[in-house]
Scaffold this active site. Structure first.
Site, PDB file in Angstrom:
ATOM      1  N   GLN A  45       0.628  -1.025   0.472  1.00  9.93           N
ATOM      2  CA  GLN A  45       0.023  -0.119  -0.323  1.00  9.93           C
ATOM      3  C   GLN A  45       0.792   1.322   0.006  1.00  9.93           C
ATOM      4  OE1 GLN A  45      -2.713  -1.700   3.163  1.00  9.93           O
ATOM      5  NE2 GLN A  45      -3.861  -0.287   2.575  1.00  9.93           N
TER       6      GLN A  45
ATOM      7  N   GLU B  92      -5.598  -2.098  13.933  1.00  7.74           N
ATOM      8  CA  GLU B  92      -5.885  -1.077  12.402  1.00  7.74           C
ATOM      9  C   GLU B  92      -7.161  -0.505  13.627  1.00  7.74           C
ATOM     10  OE1 GLU B  92      -6.016  -2.513   8.644  1.00  7.74           O
ATOM     11  OE2 GLU B  92      -4.415  -3.687   8.896  1.00  7.74           O
TER      12      GLU B  92
ATOM     13  N   GLU C  32      -5.145   1.915  -1.466  1.00  9.56           N
ATOM     14  CA  GLU C  32      -6.701   1.500  -0.463  1.00  9.56           C
ATOM     15  C   GLU C  32      -7.139   0.073  -1.818  1.00  9.56           C
ATOM     16  OE1 GLU C  32      -7.564   1.212   2.432  1.00  9.56           O
ATOM     17  OE2 GLU C  32      -9.343   0.206   1.650  1.00  9.56           O
ATOM     18  N   TRP C  33      -6.322  -1.086  -2.048  1.00 12.89           N
ATOM     19  CA  TRP C  33      -6.539  -1.938  -2.266  1.00 12.89           C
ATOM     20  C   TRP C  33      -7.083  -1.774  -4.015  1.00 12.89           C
ATOM     21  CZ3 TRP C  33      -2.422  -4.391  -1.376  1.00 12.89           C
ATOM     22  CH2 TRP C  33      -2.534  -4.978   0.323  1.00 12.89           C
TER      23      TRP C  33
ATOM     24  N   ARG D  49       3.723   0.011  12.883  1.00 12.13           N
ATOM     25  CA  ARG D  49       3.353  -1.833  12.611  1.00 12.13           C
ATOM     26  C   ARG D  49       3.422  -1.448  10.991  1.00 12.13           C
ATOM     27  NH1 ARG D  49      -2.380  -3.574  10.694  1.00 12.13           N
ATOM     28  NH2 ARG D  49      -2.202  -5.429  11.016  1.00 12.13           N
TER      29      ARG D  49
ATOM     30  N   HIS E 243       0.753  -9.237   5.040  1.00  4.42           N
ATOM     31  CA  HIS E 243       0.365  -8.097   4.662  1.00  4.42           C
ATOM     32  C   HIS E 243      -0.584  -8.592   2.930  1.00  4.42           C
ATOM     33  CE1 HIS E 243      -2.433  -4.643   6.572  1.00  4.42           C
ATOM     34  NE2 HIS E 243      -2.874  -4.829   5.026  1.00  4.42           N
TER      35      HIS E 243
ATOM     36  N   TYR F 191     -13.027  -2.456  12.071  1.00  2.00           N
ATOM     37  CA  TYR F 191     -14.166  -0.410  11.625  1.00  2.00           C
ATOM     38  C   TYR F 191     -15.269  -0.282  11.326  1.00  2.00           C
ATOM     39  CZ  TYR F 191      -9.339  -0.260   9.208  1.00  2.00           C
ATOM     40  OH  TYR F 191      -8.104  -0.434   9.541  1.00  2.00           O
TER      41      TYR F 191
ATOM     42  N   ASN G  70      -1.875 -10.794   8.253  1.00  2.44           N
ATOM     43  CA  ASN G  70      -2.797  -9.005   8.884  1.00  2.44           C
ATOM     44  C   ASN G  70      -4.638 -10.193   8.498  1.00  2.44           C
ATOM     45  OD1 ASN G  70      -3.911  -6.577   9.310  1.00  2.44           O
ATOM     46  ND2 ASN G  70      -4.185  -6.734   6.888  1.00  2.44           N
ATOM     47  N   GLU G  71      -5.401 -10.017   9.094  1.00  6.06           N
ATOM     48  CA  GLU G  71      -6.378 -10.480   8.217  1.00  6.06           C
ATOM     49  C   GLU G  71      -6.276 -11.243   7.496  1.00  6.06           C
ATOM     50  OE1 GLU G  71      -8.444  -6.975   7.104  1.00  6.06           O
ATOM     51  OE2 GLU G  71      -8.603  -5.740   8.766  1.00  6.06           O
TER      52      GLU G  71
ATOM     53  N   ASN H  71      -8.192  -5.919  15.083  1.00  4.19           N
ATOM     54  CA  ASN H  71      -8.232  -4.709  13.366  1.00  4.19           C
ATOM     55  C   ASN H  71     -10.339  -4.860  12.989  1.00  4.19           C
ATOM     56  OD1 ASN H  71      -5.745  -4.670  12.872  1.00  4.19           O
ATOM     57  ND2 ASN H  71      -6.185  -5.822  10.916  1.00  4.19           N
TER      58      ASN H  71
ATOM     59  N   TRP I  10      -4.969   3.013  11.570  1.00  5.70           N
ATOM     60  CA  TRP I  10      -4.878   2.682  10.508  1.00  5.70           C
ATOM     61  C   TRP I  10      -5.066   4.410   9.910  1.00  5.70           C
ATOM     62  CZ3 TRP I  10      -1.638  -0.537   7.542  1.00  5.70           C
ATOM     63  CH2 TRP I  10      -3.046  -0.480   5.903  1.00  5.70           C
TER      64      TRP I  10
END
Ligand code: GBH
Length: 474
Positions: free
Chosen positions: A23, A377, A431-432, A80, A124, A300, A168-169, A298, A424
């Site tokens: 990213q 995050e 952003e992907w 991180r 990640h 959101y 990660n995730e 994480n 984050w």
């Protein structure tokens, strides 16, 4: 004198910011790096918003010293970041590339010199393309390759990095990568997605063992998950069952093996028509249940679900950002519909609901007794347009952070052992699937000039990090 109430965090509470290699780094062909699945995916027409790629991103590979200086200016004591597997081990097998390791050693040394504690994540989402060509995460061999890579990085940086995160995730890697196909490598095969989930778990366990063998005592081993906060739309048995199914597929598919050494029976039953789980070999679960020194969470936004039958909201044709898509990221949960939660939304369309974060922290305080928790995050995307003076005012982000830090404080007062919080993100970044169209940074990035500008939230967060105090309103 302010009369506002202030929430005081413990002296030892860790305040940080978070990023990920693909990213921010750019420099995709520098230093012997090979393509990852995200290079391939982003360069495939139609996969990423406006054809954006990580080719340049924030040019962090060239500008990392400047970016560490931003963190010093901000006043955070922890950072991180993730290591790019194809930068360190381009073929996903064999020896490490020295120039790749040198980059991360230089970054870590720069951080340590600035008094900023590195929190290193091994994976990640940027799998070396060669490993995808050999089958990717649905292939068992990838888990063994991951552990080998973990050992290479630990050998090189174990003398100066204390905090190690394997994955990660993994939910996103498995179910967005191989199920809905909205993330790399873009496959849409529900059985492959479940195999990927198991092999990510196995990779975590094997890597955890490799790290424990390699790292000096005192090292901290963790994994970062994106556990779902799933709310049924009504109290009906059908809606509560829909929530149970999504909780199994979002969260317990990872926390079951990692924390308890088992896949839950309801998950196995719900997915029985998709896979027979023969990918789980004898001994795998014991390996996966490797003791953790901390758990990264994480968070959101929560998910609102109902049983689909009789629902007025037909499942969306395409991915709508909530879980309804042509190809579902939820194998075996065809009967579940996702809905917009009430309340204000960020630029991602995600509802702002800090209570979900308190719930998660208290849940893992119960389910992982004795395991310290970190929020690895949390943050929000807003439009963030510079004004005529070039300043970026983002009061919505300040409100989002204030609310979520309040939620963390509440969990602390209710007994959860929360040790730190990573915003984050440090910078606006790739952003992907949304490319550069969504901005999560504390620092605004102009992607033409690479100029970084602190948003007003950066200054706000810096004061919080310096004082350990979150003002209730200002
Ligand atoms: C994180 O993922 C990432 O770790 C980070 O790299 C990223 O930049 C950041 O958050 C912000 O997006 O509609 O069914 O696909 C976010 C993870 C976002 C997980 C939304 C699931 C929707 C479910 N997720 N999400 S679905």
């Amino acid at each position: 004198m302010s009369t506002h109430t202030v929430r005081q965090f413990p002296e030892s509470f860790v305040w940080g910011t978070s990023t990920a290699a693909y990213q921010i780094e750019g420099a995709v062909a520098e230093g012997g790096r090979s393509p990852s699945i995200w290079d391939t995916f982003a360069h495939t027409p139609g996969k990423v918003h406006q054809g954006d790629t990580g080719d340049r991103a924030c040019e962090h590979y060239q500008r990392f010293r400047e970016d560490v200086a931003l963190m010093s200016e901000l006043g955070v004591r922890a950072y991180r970041f993730s290591v790019s597997w194809p930068r360190v081990q381009p073929a996903g097998a064999g020896p490490a590339v020295q120039r790749g390791l040198d980059f991360y050693r230089a970054l870590v040394d720069e951080l340590l010199e600035a008094g900023i504690e590195p929190y290193l994540t091994l994976y990640h989402w940027d799998l070396p393309q060669e490993l995808e060509d050999a089958g990717g995460w649905p292939a068992r061999n990838t888990a063994y390759r991951f552990a080998e890579y973990a050992r290479l990085v630990a050998d090189a940086l174990g003398d100066r990095v204390t905090h190690w995160t394997t994955l990660n995730e993994p939910w996103c890697s498995a179910f967005l990568g191989y199920g809905s196909g909205v993330h790399a490598p873009g496959r849409t095969d529900p059985a492959a997605a479940l195999r990927a989930a198991h092999h990510l778990n196995l990779g975590h366990g094997l890597a955890a063992r490799a790290l424990s063998d390699t790292l000096p005592s005192g090292a901290q081993l963790m994994v970062s998950l994106n556990p779902a906060v799933v709310r049924p739309r009504s109290d009906s048995a059908a809606d509560r069952d829909a929530a149970r199914r999504i909780d199994a597929l979002a969260t317990r598919v990872f926390t079951g093996p990692i924390l308890r050494g088992a896949y839950d029976d309801d998950l196995l039953a719900d997915t029985a028509s998709v896979t027979d789980w023969s990918c789980v070999h004898d001994g795998d679960l014991a390996l996966i249940q490797h003791p953790l020194d901390a758990l990264g969470i994480n968070y959101y936004t929560p998910s609102l679900v109902s049983a689909a039958s009789g629902s007025p909201d037909a499942p969306a044709e395409r991915n709508d950002g909530h879980g309804n898509s042509a190809h579902s990221p939820w194998p075996g949960a065809d009967g579940v519909a996702f809905h917009q939660s009430p309340g204000p939304r960020t630029e991602m369309g995600w509802t702002v609901d800090p209570t979900g974060l308190t719930e998660l922290l208290l849940r893992f305080h119960r389910e992982a007794p004795g395991v310290p928790l970190y929020i690895t995050e949390n943050g929000a995307a807003y439009e963030d347009k510079p004004d005529a003076e070039g300043q970026v005012h983002d009061p919505e982000r300040i409100a989002y952070l204030r609310g979520h830090l309040g939620a963390v404080h509440r969990a602390l007062t209710e007994g959860a052992d929360v040790r730190g919080y990573f915003l984050w993100s440090l910078l606006d970044n790739f952003e992907w699937a949304y490319g550069y169209s969504r901005r999560f940074g504390a620092y605004h990035v102009d992607f033409d000039t690479q100029r970084r500008t602190p948003k007003s939230s950066a200054r706000w967060y810096g004061r919080v990090a310096a004082s350990g105090q979150v003002p209730e309103g200002e």
